[in-house]
Design an enzyme around this catalytic site. Structure first.
Site, PDB file in Angstrom:
ATOM      1  N   HIS A   1       0.930  -1.259  -0.120  1.00  0.00           N
ATOM      2  CA  HIS A   1       0.135   0.028  -0.066  1.00  0.00           C
ATOM      3  C   HIS A   1       0.742   1.242  -0.210  1.00  0.00           C
ATOM      4  O   HIS A   1       0.357   2.403  -0.045  1.00  0.00           O
ATOM      5  CB  HIS A   1      -0.674   0.018   1.163  1.00  0.00           C
ATOM      6  CG  HIS A   1      -0.528   0.232   2.527  1.00  0.00           C
ATOM      7  ND1 HIS A   1       0.755  -0.465   3.034  1.00  0.00           N
ATOM      8  CD2 HIS A   1      -0.137   1.679   3.155  1.00  0.00           C
ATOM      9  CE1 HIS A   1       1.149   0.190   3.907  1.00  0.00           C
ATOM     10  NE2 HIS A   1       0.518   1.301   4.332  1.00  0.00           N
TER      11      HIS A   1
ATOM     12  N   HIS B   1       1.660   6.795  -0.920  1.00  0.00           N
ATOM     13  CA  HIS B   1       0.758   6.176  -0.047  1.00  0.00           C
ATOM     14  C   HIS B   1      -0.584   5.862  -0.642  1.00  0.00           C
ATOM     15  O   HIS B   1      -1.310   6.953  -0.945  1.00  0.00           O
ATOM     16  CB  HIS B   1       0.765   6.728   1.392  1.00  0.00           C
ATOM     17  CG  HIS B   1       0.090   5.965   2.313  1.00  0.00           C
ATOM     18  ND1 HIS B   1      -1.409   5.715   2.518  1.00  0.00           N
ATOM     19  CD2 HIS B   1       0.436   5.253   3.409  1.00  0.00           C
ATOM     20  CE1 HIS B   1      -1.500   5.206   3.358  1.00  0.00           C
ATOM     21  NE2 HIS B   1      -0.351   4.607   4.085  1.00  0.00           N
TER      22      HIS B   1
END
Length: 163
Positions: free
Chosen positions: A66, A81
């Site tokens: 992620h 992110h």
């Protein structure tokens, strides 16, 4: 040469995904909205491919895929992110395309994301590109107005350089 006479070499940072550019302060997570991790932008994604915003080296890919940390040849460090609290998905919906320590160019695909899954599971898909190099060491200039559709190709969203 006297430092103030030396011409600065700026790194043009592109969007890491196609979508709508939004300011970090509008992100529903204080770590990002307060700038705790650094300066940058967020994108409301319209595509599933997360691309490299700069030419550089992939330093780290989180085990859950992620988030990606990168560094440029001049030492600027970045964090990409994907989503908010998506670490809780434990990698589900994220497919790694590159490896750590791999050299990449702007626009190279890093991660493929199933944003429909993130939506279905109730996670924000807002994706951030953060300059994590300390404010005292790096200059940051926004180059694209918020609300603009960014293509994740050559369109600069901000530029930065070492001071």
């Amino acid at each position: 040469m006297i430092k103030w006479l030396k011409k600065k070499k700026y790194t043009e940072v592109i969007s890491c995904v196609e979508g709508i550019l939004v300011p970090l302060k509008e992100i529903n997570d204080p770590v990002f909205s307060n700038g705790a991790l650094g300066r940058g932008v967020a994108i409301k994604p319209k595509s599933s491919k997360i691309v490299s915003p700069v030419d550089g080296i992939v330093q780290v890919i989180f085990p859950t895929n992620h988030a990606v940390g990168m560094v440029t040849s001049d030492g600027l460090e970045f964090l990409i992110h994907i989503g908010i609290n998506t670490v809780k998905l434990k990698g589900e919906g994220f497919k790694r395309v590159v490896s750590e320590r791999q050299k990449v160019r702007k626009g190279d695909v890093l991660i493929e994301v199933d944003f429909n899954l993130l939506d279905k599971e109730g996670y924000s898909t807002d994706t951030m590109v953060i300059l994590t190099t300390d404010e005292m060491a790096a200059e940051f200039i926004e180059t694209c107005p918020y609300g603009t559709f960014v293509d994740g190709k050559e369109q600069s969203v901000f530029k930065c350089c070492m001071k």
